[in-house]
Each structure stands twice: as structure tokens, then as C-alpha cells.
Design a protein around this motif. Structure first.
Motif, mmCIF file in Angstrom:
data_model
loop_
_atom_site.group_PDB
_atom_site.id
_atom_site.type_symbol
_atom_site.label_atom_id
_atom_site.label_comp_id
_atom_site.label_asym_id
_atom_site.label_seq_id
_atom_site.Cartn_x
_atom_site.Cartn_y
_atom_site.Cartn_z
ATOM 1 N N GLU A 105 14.848 99.224 0.225
ATOM 2 C CA GLU A 105 16.158 98.909 -0.047
ATOM 3 C C GLU A 105 16.198 97.726 -1.016
ATOM 4 O O GLU A 105 15.274 96.989 -0.838
ATOM 5 C CB GLU A 105 17.235 98.396 0.981
ATOM 6 N N PRO A 106 17.228 97.749 -2.062
ATOM 7 C CA PRO A 106 17.287 96.565 -2.758
ATOM 8 C C PRO A 106 17.583 95.171 -2.118
ATOM 9 O O PRO A 106 18.343 95.349 -0.952
ATOM 10 C CB PRO A 106 18.336 96.753 -3.881
ATOM 11 N N LEU A 107 17.332 94.104 -2.491
ATOM 12 C CA LEU A 107 17.725 92.799 -1.937
ATOM 13 C C LEU A 107 19.122 92.656 -1.771
ATOM 14 O O LEU A 107 20.118 92.911 -2.841
ATOM 15 C CB LEU A 107 16.913 91.565 -2.695
ATOM 16 N N ARG A 108 19.722 92.089 -0.548
ATOM 17 C CA ARG A 108 21.080 91.668 -0.403
ATOM 18 C C ARG A 108 21.314 90.434 -0.256
ATOM 19 O O ARG A 108 20.583 89.646 0.566
ATOM 20 C CB ARG A 108 22.011 92.473 0.809
ATOM 21 N N HIS A 109 22.145 89.660 -1.152
ATOM 22 C CA HIS A 109 22.320 88.213 -1.047
ATOM 23 C C HIS A 109 23.360 87.971 0.126
ATOM 24 O O HIS A 109 24.346 88.449 0.144
ATOM 25 C CB HIS A 109 22.954 87.350 -2.314
ATOM 26 N N ILE A 110 22.585 87.261 1.199
ATOM 27 C CA ILE A 110 23.664 87.176 2.360
ATOM 28 C C ILE A 110 24.076 85.892 2.644
ATOM 29 O O ILE A 110 25.196 85.708 3.418
ATOM 30 C CB ILE A 110 22.910 87.717 3.792
ATOM 31 N N ASN A 111 23.510 84.673 2.130
ATOM 32 C CA ASN A 111 23.845 83.452 2.496
ATOM 33 C C ASN A 111 23.545 82.540 1.254
ATOM 34 O O ASN A 111 22.364 82.537 0.823
ATOM 35 C CB ASN A 111 23.164 83.049 3.808
ATOM 36 N N SER A 112 24.232 81.340 1.088
ATOM 37 C CA SER A 112 24.150 80.345 0.096
ATOM 38 C C SER A 112 24.277 79.080 0.885
ATOM 39 O O SER A 112 25.258 79.039 1.643
ATOM 40 C CB SER A 112 24.883 80.335 -1.094
ATOM 41 N N ALA A 113 23.306 78.338 0.888
ATOM 42 C CA ALA A 113 23.342 76.985 1.448
ATOM 43 C C ALA A 113 23.194 75.917 0.503
ATOM 44 O O ALA A 113 22.234 75.852 -0.295
ATOM 45 C CB ALA A 113 22.394 76.961 2.760
ATOM 46 N N PHE A 114 23.718 74.670 0.754
ATOM 47 C CA PHE A 114 23.558 73.256 -0.211
ATOM 48 C C PHE A 114 23.511 72.422 1.030
ATOM 49 O O PHE A 114 24.369 72.147 1.709
ATOM 50 C CB PHE A 114 24.672 73.315 -1.022
ATOM 51 N N MET A 115 22.327 71.741 0.906
ATOM 52 C CA MET A 115 21.857 70.629 1.652
ATOM 53 C C MET A 115 21.612 69.313 0.908
ATOM 54 O O MET A 115 20.776 69.408 0.100
ATOM 55 C CB MET A 115 20.815 71.089 2.876
ATOM 56 N N THR A 116 21.959 67.975 1.608
ATOM 57 C CA THR A 116 21.651 66.994 0.862
ATOM 58 C C THR A 116 20.434 66.212 1.749
ATOM 59 O O THR A 116 20.669 66.310 2.966
ATOM 60 C CB THR A 116 22.937 66.140 0.713
ATOM 61 N N PHE A 117 19.376 65.982 1.293
ATOM 62 C CA PHE A 117 18.443 65.331 1.900
ATOM 63 C C PHE A 117 18.348 63.853 1.160
ATOM 64 O O PHE A 117 18.203 63.602 0.150
ATOM 65 C CB PHE A 117 17.139 65.992 1.835
ATOM 66 N N GLU A 118 18.393 62.902 2.338
ATOM 67 C CA GLU A 118 18.005 61.467 1.974
ATOM 68 C C GLU A 118 16.468 61.346 2.029
ATOM 69 O O GLU A 118 15.917 61.753 2.913
ATOM 70 C CB GLU A 118 19.012 60.465 2.661
ATOM 71 N N VAL A 119 15.801 60.545 1.113
ATOM 72 C CA VAL A 119 14.480 60.197 0.993
ATOM 73 C C VAL A 119 14.183 58.884 1.778
ATOM 74 O O VAL A 119 14.686 57.893 0.927
ATOM 75 C CB VAL A 119 13.785 60.640 -0.237
ATOM 76 N N LEU A 120 13.597 58.819 2.598
ATOM 77 C CA LEU A 120 13.146 57.346 3.004
ATOM 78 C C LEU A 120 11.672 57.073 2.934
ATOM 79 O O LEU A 120 10.924 57.793 2.904
ATOM 80 C CB LEU A 120 13.479 57.353 4.579
ATOM 81 N N ASP A 121 11.273 55.614 2.684
ATOM 82 C CA ASP A 121 9.887 55.424 2.607
ATOM 83 C C ASP A 121 9.306 54.952 4.263
ATOM 84 O O ASP A 121 10.044 55.292 5.140
ATOM 85 C CB ASP A 121 9.790 54.025 1.762
ATOM 86 N N SER A 122 8.229 54.424 4.073
ATOM 87 C CA SER A 122 7.562 54.251 5.597
ATOM 88 C C SER A 122 8.264 53.063 6.388
ATOM 89 O O SER A 122 8.229 53.109 7.470
ATOM 90 C CB SER A 122 6.217 53.661 5.317
#
Length: 325
Positions: free
Chosen positions: A41-58
């Protein structure tokens, strides 16, 4: 932010695609597309997610991220949509769910508490000026916009230099009735009461941020202070007060300012550093949140207009105190 477009079923195979849509100083938005298929079957788009990641140092402190250059068409679209989602999150955090609206921010004005209110008005501005963890959000035409999130509060400041003596800058900016000459957010400004030489009560009317909506009005106490010595700036502090003679009207929504104002530093006899501060409230944020999110740069045009106003009036005797004329 998640959008469920359709279900997945037992036996489906899932394909997850992730891409960085935009980066914001210390964080980045990652978009994820979930697609499902079964057999041929062809691909079905079932979900879109938008997430924010904060990047930390050591040391678990935020890292500065490089700006990204979006690819044409779809990349540019995702880049701009990420900025719009940032503004939505900002509005939700500080406007829609803001606990400040649960209690009035304004304090009653009375001549008997004038000294106390003026002192607190100036002290609140000095506290904002003393903070050193501001984050540069945007810069355009040598006008810089900074933000500071602390204790569930959002503050912002705008900083620039002008070729106008500090004292003249102080006198021009401390007359709020002239602010409409350079700030389009000041539709009307009238003096209600000249309490003394350094404290004035104003009613300010601002336009609506939505088409067809009502404008806002503010009852403001403006407290100005000259420096005690060369290490201090000129100060113009603003905060909302309530007056029985000026209750809210049906024509306008009553807005409130918790703490705002200008610090004016003399860097030389002809160069002055101006910083405008505002401890953002639900009544103020709609006017600035698009700039903070990066969707516009109206702050730059407003304060560029302020610079032109100051330079055009730097030799005006009308700006000097009456005693000097």
C-alpha cells in the motif's frame, strides 16, 4: 505540539522522518512526520509532531546554537512555521495562562502614598537594570532587543545609542505627551495630574492589536530621577495606578503596566546610551511578542523613530526645564 491525522492499525509498518526546522539561540525545533503502510500500500501520513529541544553543555548550561539556513520552498516554509509556533507557545505561556490576570497589577494612587509609590516605581526599574543575564534576541539597524525569562515572568529591553546629550534626552523622553511623535503605540497621551516636578500621572491610549478590536488605555505614574553622581543614569520609571476619577470605560480595555521605563547613560558629551525596559504583562505582550518570536522587527522601526525624534529636537529649548528658560 502534535497533530493526529489518522490512525495506525495492527500490522502497519511505520516510517518516521525527523528534520530540524529552525534553531533559536539555545534550542531547536524538530519536526517529525509519521507515515504508515501495510504490504504494497502507499504511505499514509498519520501524525505530525513538533518538539523543542534545549541543548546543554557538560555543566548543564544552555549552549549557543548556530543559525540554520533553510532550503528553498519546503525548508523555508518549515522555518517560518517554526517561528510562528514559537510565538504561539510564548502567548500561551505568558498571556493565555498568565496568573497575573488573577489580581490587579495597578495600585491605588493617593497623595498620601505618593512618596512610597514613586520610590517603588523607581526601585523596580533599577532592579531590572541590575540584571545581567539578558539574552540578545534580535538586532537590526543598531537597535538591540533582549529578553529575560525568570520566575514565570518575561521581561524585555531595547537598547540603542544616540548622538544627543544625556540631559536633553532625559527631558525629551520624560515628557510622555510627546511620545506619540515617535511611538505608533501611543495614539493619545494626556496629563491627568502633575503631582510634583518629578512625578506625573498620564492616561495613555493604544491601538488594538487585532483588526476591529478595542484599543487599550493605561493610567500611568511616570517618575523621573536625575543621577546622584556620574556613576548613575537618568531614570524614567513607569507603572500603572488606579484613580477613582478615571475608571475603565466601554470604549477601551484597561491595560496595566507592572514596571517599565528608560535608563539614560551619558557615555560622552555627545553620545548617550538609551535602554527601555518592560516587565511584560498580558496587556503589553501582544504588542511585542511578534518581535520576540522573530516574526517582525517593529521594535527597530519604533526606536529608530525615537532616535530621529531626539536628534531633531536636541537643540529645542522647549525640552529643557522651565527654570532654565
Amino acid at each position: 505540539m502534535f497533530h493526529f491525522r489518522g490512525p495506525s492499525h495492527i500490522g502497519d509498518r511505520l516510517v518516521l522522518k525527523a528534520i530540524v526546522n529552525n534553531s533559536f539561540k539555545h534550542s531547536m525545533e524538530v519536526g517529525v512526520c509519521a507515515e504508515a503502510y501495510k504490504g504494497g500500500e502507499p504511505l499514509r501520513h498519520i501524525n505530525s509532531a513538533f518538539m523543542t529541544f534545549e541543548v546543554l553543555d557538560s555543566d548543564r548550561k544552555p549552549c549557543m546554537l548556530p543559525r540554520i539556513r533553510p532550503e528553498p520552498v519546503d525548508g523555508k516554509r518549515r522555518y517560518l512555521e517554526a517561528v510562528a509556533r514559537k510565538k504561539i507557545r510564548l502567548d500561551r505561556k505568558y498571556i493565555i495562562s498568565c496568573k497575573q490576570t488573577e489580581v490587579p497589577l495597578s495600585v491605588p494612587w493617593d497623595p498620601s502614598n505618593q512618596m512610597y509609590l514613586s520610590y517603588n516605581n523607581v526601585s523596580a526599574l533599577k532592579l531590572m537594570d541590575a540584571r545581567n543575564n539578558w539574552v540578545l534576541t534580535f538586532e537590526k539597524n543598531k537597535v538591540r532587543l533582549y529578553t529575560l525569562e525568570e520566575n514565570h515572568m518575561l521581561c524585555f529591553k531595547v537598547e540603542m545609542h544616540v548622538s544627543v546629550p544625556a540631559e536633553q534626552t532625559f527631558h525629551l523622553l520624560s515628557d510622555l505627551s510627546r511620545r506619540k511623535e515617535w511611538d505608533r503605540h501611543y495614539e493619545e497621551c494626556e496629563v491627568i495630574n502633575q503631582a510634583d516636578e518629578d512625578d506625573t500621572l498620564y492616561r495613555v491610549v493604544t491601538p488594538s492589536v487585532t483588526k476591529g478590536g478595542k484599543g487599550q488605555d493605561f493610567i500611568l505614574l511616570a517618575s523621573r530621577r536625575k543621577p546622584c553622581d556620574a556613576r548613575d543614569p537618568y531614570l524614567i520609571a513607569l507603572r500603572s495606578v488606579t484613580l477613582p476619577t478615571h475608571p475603565p470605560t466601554e470604549d477601551s480595555t484597561r491595560g496595566e503596566v507592572l514596571s517599565a521605563g528608560f535608563t539614560i547613560w551619558e557615555e560622552s558629551s555627545t553620545v548617550t546610551k538609551i535602554t527601555y525596559y518592560n516587565q511584560a504583562t498580558p496587556g503589553i505582550l501582544p504588542y511585542i511578542s511578534t518581535d520576540i518570536a522573530g516574526l517582525s522587527s517593529s521594535f527597530s522601526s519604533t526606536f529608530s523613530a525615537c532616535s530621529h525624534f531626539l536628534e531633531a529636537n536636541k537643540d529645542s529649548l522647549a525640552a529643557l526645564p522651565h527654570s532654565a528658560q
